[in-house]
Design a protein around this motif. Structure first.
Motif, mmCIF file in Angstrom:
data_model
loop_
_atom_site.group_PDB
_atom_site.id
_atom_site.type_symbol
_atom_site.label_atom_id
_atom_site.label_comp_id
_atom_site.label_asym_id
_atom_site.label_seq_id
_atom_site.Cartn_x
_atom_site.Cartn_y
_atom_site.Cartn_z
ATOM 1 N N TYR A 1 0.765 -1.124 0.023
ATOM 2 C CA TYR A 1 0.063 -0.074 0.066
ATOM 3 C C TYR A 1 0.927 1.296 0.160
ATOM 4 C CZ TYR A 1 -3.118 3.731 1.739
ATOM 5 O OH TYR A 1 -3.842 4.729 2.126
ATOM 6 N N SER A 2 1.918 1.380 0.899
ATOM 7 C CA SER A 2 2.747 2.318 0.813
ATOM 8 C C SER A 2 3.441 2.764 -0.218
ATOM 9 C CB SER A 2 3.954 2.393 2.263
ATOM 10 O OG SER A 2 3.148 1.947 3.290
ATOM 11 N N GLU A 3 4.144 1.851 -0.962
ATOM 12 C CA GLU A 3 4.845 1.839 -1.990
ATOM 13 C C GLU A 3 3.916 2.364 -3.356
ATOM 14 O OE1 GLU A 3 6.593 -2.044 -2.721
ATOM 15 O OE2 GLU A 3 8.448 -1.374 -1.856
ATOM 16 N N TYR A 4 2.610 1.798 -3.358
ATOM 17 C CA TYR A 4 1.600 2.193 -4.468
ATOM 18 C C TYR A 4 1.334 3.895 -4.201
ATOM 19 C CZ TYR A 4 -2.662 2.679 -6.875
ATOM 20 O OH TYR A 4 -3.605 3.358 -7.587
ATOM 21 N N ARG A 5 1.072 4.022 -3.024
ATOM 22 C CA ARG A 5 0.940 5.328 -2.889
ATOM 23 C C ARG A 5 2.050 6.396 -3.226
ATOM 24 N NH1 ARG A 5 -2.198 7.622 -3.293
ATOM 25 N NH2 ARG A 5 -2.992 8.858 -1.595
ATOM 26 N N SER A 6 3.260 5.828 -2.746
ATOM 27 C CA SER A 6 4.524 6.649 -3.191
ATOM 28 C C SER A 6 4.366 6.571 -4.447
ATOM 29 C CB SER A 6 5.633 6.022 -2.709
ATOM 30 O OG SER A 6 6.897 6.634 -2.565
ATOM 31 N N GLN A 7 4.228 5.574 -5.506
ATOM 32 C CA GLN A 7 4.622 5.820 -6.939
ATOM 33 C C GLN A 7 3.528 6.717 -7.507
ATOM 34 O OE1 GLN A 7 4.302 1.707 -7.689
ATOM 35 N NE2 GLN A 7 6.267 1.227 -6.853
ATOM 36 N N GLU A 8 2.234 6.864 -6.764
ATOM 37 C CA GLU A 8 1.216 7.539 -7.507
ATOM 38 C C GLU A 8 1.335 9.130 -6.891
ATOM 39 O OE1 GLU A 8 -0.829 6.406 -9.997
ATOM 40 O OE2 GLU A 8 0.280 4.771 -10.002
ATOM 41 N N THR A 9 2.351 9.360 -6.314
ATOM 42 C CA THR A 9 2.568 10.866 -5.580
ATOM 43 C C THR A 9 2.079 11.779 -6.692
ATOM 44 O OG1 THR A 9 3.878 10.033 -3.860
ATOM 45 C CG2 THR A 9 3.762 12.358 -4.307
ATOM 46 N N GLU A 10 3.188 12.024 -7.622
ATOM 47 C CA GLU A 10 2.956 13.138 -8.778
ATOM 48 C C GLU A 10 1.607 12.891 -9.476
ATOM 49 O OE1 GLU A 10 5.625 15.340 -11.996
ATOM 50 O OE2 GLU A 10 6.730 14.036 -10.712
ATOM 51 N N PRO B 1 11.801 -3.343 5.298
ATOM 52 C CA PRO B 1 12.142 -2.023 5.033
ATOM 53 C C PRO B 1 11.294 -1.417 3.942
ATOM 54 C CG PRO B 1 13.673 -2.986 3.613
ATOM 55 C CD PRO B 1 13.059 -4.066 4.410
ATOM 56 N N LEU B 2 10.842 -0.081 4.286
ATOM 57 C CA LEU B 2 10.378 0.889 3.086
ATOM 58 C C LEU B 2 11.565 1.725 2.827
ATOM 59 C CD1 LEU B 2 7.855 1.322 1.525
ATOM 60 C CD2 LEU B 2 7.161 2.878 3.001
ATOM 61 N N SER B 3 12.451 1.414 1.898
ATOM 62 C CA SER B 3 13.788 2.222 1.701
ATOM 63 C C SER B 3 13.731 3.536 1.464
ATOM 64 C CB SER B 3 14.646 1.243 0.708
ATOM 65 O OG SER B 3 14.718 0.131 1.046
ATOM 66 N N ASP B 4 12.592 4.045 0.513
ATOM 67 C CA ASP B 4 12.468 5.203 -0.004
ATOM 68 C C ASP B 4 12.225 6.215 1.161
ATOM 69 O OD1 ASP B 4 12.694 4.401 -2.543
ATOM 70 O OD2 ASP B 4 10.565 4.181 -3.145
ATOM 71 N N TRP B 5 11.628 5.875 2.304
ATOM 72 C CA TRP B 5 11.357 6.581 3.298
ATOM 73 C C TRP B 5 12.231 6.478 4.506
ATOM 74 C CZ3 TRP B 5 5.123 6.196 2.956
ATOM 75 C CH2 TRP B 5 5.036 6.767 1.695
ATOM 76 N N ASN B 6 12.921 5.507 4.478
ATOM 77 C CA ASN B 6 13.826 5.308 5.479
ATOM 78 C C ASN B 6 13.172 4.766 6.833
ATOM 79 O OD1 ASN B 6 16.359 5.403 4.235
ATOM 80 N ND2 ASN B 6 16.398 7.499 4.853
ATOM 81 N N TRP B 7 12.076 3.822 6.609
ATOM 82 C CA TRP B 7 11.067 3.227 7.518
ATOM 83 C C TRP B 7 11.375 1.874 7.837
ATOM 84 C CZ3 TRP B 7 5.657 5.511 6.404
ATOM 85 C CH2 TRP B 7 5.266 7.076 6.607
ATOM 86 N N VAL B 8 11.205 1.356 9.036
ATOM 87 C CA VAL B 8 11.159 -0.259 9.224
ATOM 88 C C VAL B 8 9.513 -0.445 9.508
ATOM 89 C CG1 VAL B 8 11.727 -1.902 10.695
ATOM 90 C CG2 VAL B 8 13.374 -0.422 10.159
#
Length: 569
Positions: free
Chosen positions: A57-66, A306-313
C-alpha cells in the motif's frame, strides 16, 4: 524343538514389538515436528503477509504521488473555473468588468486546500497579477520577468503554455515556505485560460508536501490496524533512527526514540531490526519481554521489512510462548504413548506366545499394513494439505490422530483463502482469483475497487469493535448484491475488490452502482446512521492485465477527489 520355536516366536515378537514401538515413536515425533513447523510457518506467513500489505500500500501510494498531485490540481482548477464562469455569466449583463473582477477575487481569495497550503492565483496574459492571496501586495504589479530558484522565467512559461494549449502543467523550483530551510523544492502548477478577460489562473503544490501527506495517510492506516482475538496485535513503524512513527495498540510510544531499547536478554531490539532491514531486506527476529506482572517473560516472534524510499522499518510480531507450550504437551503425550504401547506389546507378546505362529504372522501383517497406510496418508497430507481417510485405519489411536490432523488441515486451508474478520476472500486469494479469471476471460472481465468513505471517523468515534462490525456488514452487503459466479475479497483495511468474469463494462458499472446504492441505504444501528463507499471500475476489454487493477484503483481515487459516494469508470 518347541522350546526353540517358542524362543524364535518370542524373539520375533519382541523384535516386531520393538520395531512397532520405534515406528510409533518416529511417527509421533514426526507429527510433533510437523505440527510445530506448520504452526510456525503459519505464524510467519501471517506476520509477513500483514507487513507486506502495508508495504504494498505504501509503495503504491508513493509511486502515485505526482499523478495524484496532478489530478488534484486539475480537479481544483476546474472547480474554480466553474465558479468564475458562473459569476461571469450571471453578472455580465448587469455589472462592469471591475465589479465582476472583484466578485471573482472575493470568491477565490479565501479558498484553501491541501492542508491549507493550496490557493488560487489569477494573472493576465500580459503578466499583471490579478489575484495572489498569499502576497496580496503584489496584485496589480507586472511580474512578467519573475524567475524561480533555478532561473526559469516562470510567468513567461505559463503564458506561453496558455497561448499554445489553453491549459496545462508547469514545473518550477522554489523554496518551500512551509519547511523553513533554504533548499529548493519541485512545485507542480496547473493553469487554465479564462477567455472573457484574457486571464489565466490556476493552483500548485510542492511534490514534497504531497509525499508528507501520503506518509501521514500511511501512518494513520497503520495506527488503525489491530488484529488477533483480543485486538492486542498490531503493525508498527519506526524510522532508521529508532523513532516510533505509528503503532496501532500503544499510541503513547509514537514520537519517542527507542534506538537503545533492550529486551530482558540484552538484545538491542530496534538496532537489530534496522540492521536486518538495511543489510538483508528484512526478516524474522525473536526477542524476550517481561509479562505484565513482571514475574516471568514471554517469547515474541517479529517480522520486519524496510520501506527504503522513506527510511522506515515496518513490522509486526506475535507471542509464540503458547506454541512452545503446545510442543511440550505433545512431548508429554509422546511419553505416555510410549508407555501405553510398551504395555500393549507385552500383552500382545503373552497372547501371541499362546497362539499359533500363523495367527502371529497374520496379526503382524495387519499391523504393518496399518502403519503403511497411516504413514502414506500423513506424507500425502503434509505435501498436499489433503485429509486422511479415517475409515482406512484399523485402530482408534490412529483414527483420533488422523481426525486431529484433518481438523488442523481444514483450518489452515480456510485461513489461506478467507479474511478472518469478514469471511470473504483475503487479499492473496482474491488476487490469485483475479489472475485465474483474466487467463480464462482476457477480454470479458470487469473489476471494481471499493473503499469505505471516511472509515477512520467510524473507528475514531465509535471504536474499532464497531469499525469491525461495520466492515462485516459492508462485506456482506457487497456479497449479497453480486451476481452468481463472481468474486469479492478484502484488499486491506476498508478496501474491497470485486472480480466479475464474463461481464461487460456496462454490466460491471451496473453492479458497482447497485452495491453503492444498497450500502448508502443501509441503516447501521451501531453508528447511528449510514455510511457510503466510493468505487473505481475498469474492464479488460480496454486495459491489459498489468494495467487493469491500477486503472480501477486510479478511478477510485478520482471518485474520492470528486466528493465520494460515487462510482468512476
Amino acid at each position: 524343538m518347541n522350546r526353540i520355536i517358542l524362543m524364535m516366536v518370542t524373539g520375533a515378537i519382541l523384535i516386531q514389538g520393538i520395531m512397532w514401538l520405534g515406528d510409533s515413536i518416529y511417527l509421533f515425533t514426526t507429527k510433533i515436528e510437523e505440527k510445530k513447523q506448520i504452526q510456525t510457518n503459519y505464524i510467519k506467513a501471517e506476520l509477513k503477509e500483514r507487513v507486506a500489505s502495508v508495504i504494498d500500500y505504501s509503495e503504491y501510494r508513493s509511486q502515485e504521488t505526482e499523478t495524484f498531485l496532478r489530478e488534484t490540481l486539475h480537479s481544483r482548477t476546474y472547480e474554480a473555473y466553474e465558479l468564475m464562469q458562473s459569476i461571469y455569466e450571471n453578472n455580465k449583463a448587469s455589472k462592469s468588468k471591475a465589479e465582476i473582477t472583484k466578485m471573482i477575487k472575493d470568491a477565490l481569495r479565501g479558498i484553501r486546500f491541501n492542508g491549507n497550503r493550496g490557493y488560487y492565483f489569477i494573472d493576465s496574459l500580459e503578466g499583471d497579477v490579478v489575484l495572489y492571496p498569499v502576497y496580496p501586495e503584489s496584485e496589480g504589479q507586472n511580474l512578467i520577468d519573475l524567475r524561480d530558484d533555478d532561473g526559469n522565467y516562470a510567468m513567461r512559461e505559463e503564458i506561453e503554455l496558455i497561448q499554445l494549449k489553453g491549459e496545462g502543467y508547469i514545473e518550477g523550483f522554489w523554496k518551500n515556505p512551509n519547511t523553513g530551510d533554504d533548499r529548493t523544492y519541485k512545485k507542480v502548477t496547473f493553469v487554465k485560460k479564462f477567455e472573457p478577460y484574457n486571464w489565466y489562473f490556476g493552483c500548485g503544490d510542492y511534490l514534497d508536501e504531497i509525499t508528507k501527506d501520503i506518509q501521514k495517510e500511511v501512518l494513520a492506516y497503520v495506527d488503525s490496524i489491530q488484529y488477533g482475538e483480543d485486538n492486542g496485535q498490531y503493525v508498527f513503524v519506526h524510522d532508521y533512527n529508532g523513532v516510533e512513527l505509528a503503532n496501532g495498540v500503544y499510541p503513547e510510544l509514537v514520537g519517542n526514540n527507542y534506538y537503545e531499547l533492550e529486551d530482558i536478554k540484552g538484545s538491542k531490539v530496534y538496532q537489530e531490526q534496522i540492521s536486518l532491514c538495511m543489510e538483508s531486506g528484512g526478516g524474522y527476529l525473536t526477542h524476550y519481554w517481561p509479562t505484565t506482572k513482571g514475574d516471568d517473560y514471554y517469547k515474541k516472534l517479529t517480522y520486519v521489512a524496510p520501506l527504503s524510499d522513506w527510511n522506515w522499518v515496518i513490522g509486526t510480531g506475535m507471542d509464540v510462548s503458547d506454541l512452545d507450550e503446545l510442543i511440550s504437551n505433545s512431548e508429554r503425550e509422546l511419553e505416555q504413548f510410549i508407555w501405553l504401547r510398551l504395555i500393549a506389546i507385552l500383552a500382545v507378546l503373552s497372547v501371541l506366545v499362546a497362539v499359533s505362529l500363523f495367527y502371529i504372522k497374520v496379526f503382524m501383517g495387519k499391523i504393518k499394513k496399518n502403519f503403511s497406510v497411516f504413514r502414506d496418508y500423513m506424507i500425502s497430507a503434509n505435501r498436499n494439505l489433503t485429509k486422511i481417510d479415517v475409515d482406512t485405519l484399523d485402530y482408534k489411536d490412529f483414527s483420533e490422530l488422523a481426525e486431529v490432523t484433518n481438523s488442523m488441515t481444514e483450518r489452515i486451508n480456510h485461513l489461506l483463502h478467507y479474511d478472518e474478520l469478514t469471511g470473504i476472500l483475503n487479499r492473496r486469494y482474491i488476487m490469485e482469483t483475479f489472475d485465474d479469471v483474466l487467463s480464462t476471460s482476457p477480454k470479458k472481465t470487469g473489476i471494481i475497487v471499493l473503499d469505505i468513505d471516511y472509515f477512520k471517523r467510524v473507528n475514531d468515534q465509535f471504536g474499532h469493535d464497531i469499525g469491525d462490525q461495520t466492515l462485516i456488514i459492508i462485506a456482506k452487503t457487497i456479497k449479497d448484491n453480486l451476481p452468481d459466479q463472481t468474486f469479492v475479497g478484502r484488499f486491506g483495511g476498508e478496501e474491497f475488490i470485486v472480480v466479475l468474469p464474463e461481464t461487460s463494462l456496462e454490466e460491471t458499472i451496473t453492479v458497482a452502482e447497485k452495491i453503492r446504492r444498497n450500502i448508502e441505504m443501509l441503516n447501521i444501528e451501531a453508528i447511528n446512521g449510514n455510511i457510503t463507499v466510493s468505487g473505481g471500475v475498469a474492464h479488460s476489454s480496454y486495459f491489459e492485465k498489468e494495467e487493469l487493477f491500477k486503472q480501477a484503483d486510479k478511478k477510485l481515487y478520482i471518485a474520492k477527489a470528486l466528493g465520494r459516494n460515487r462510482i468512476e469508470s
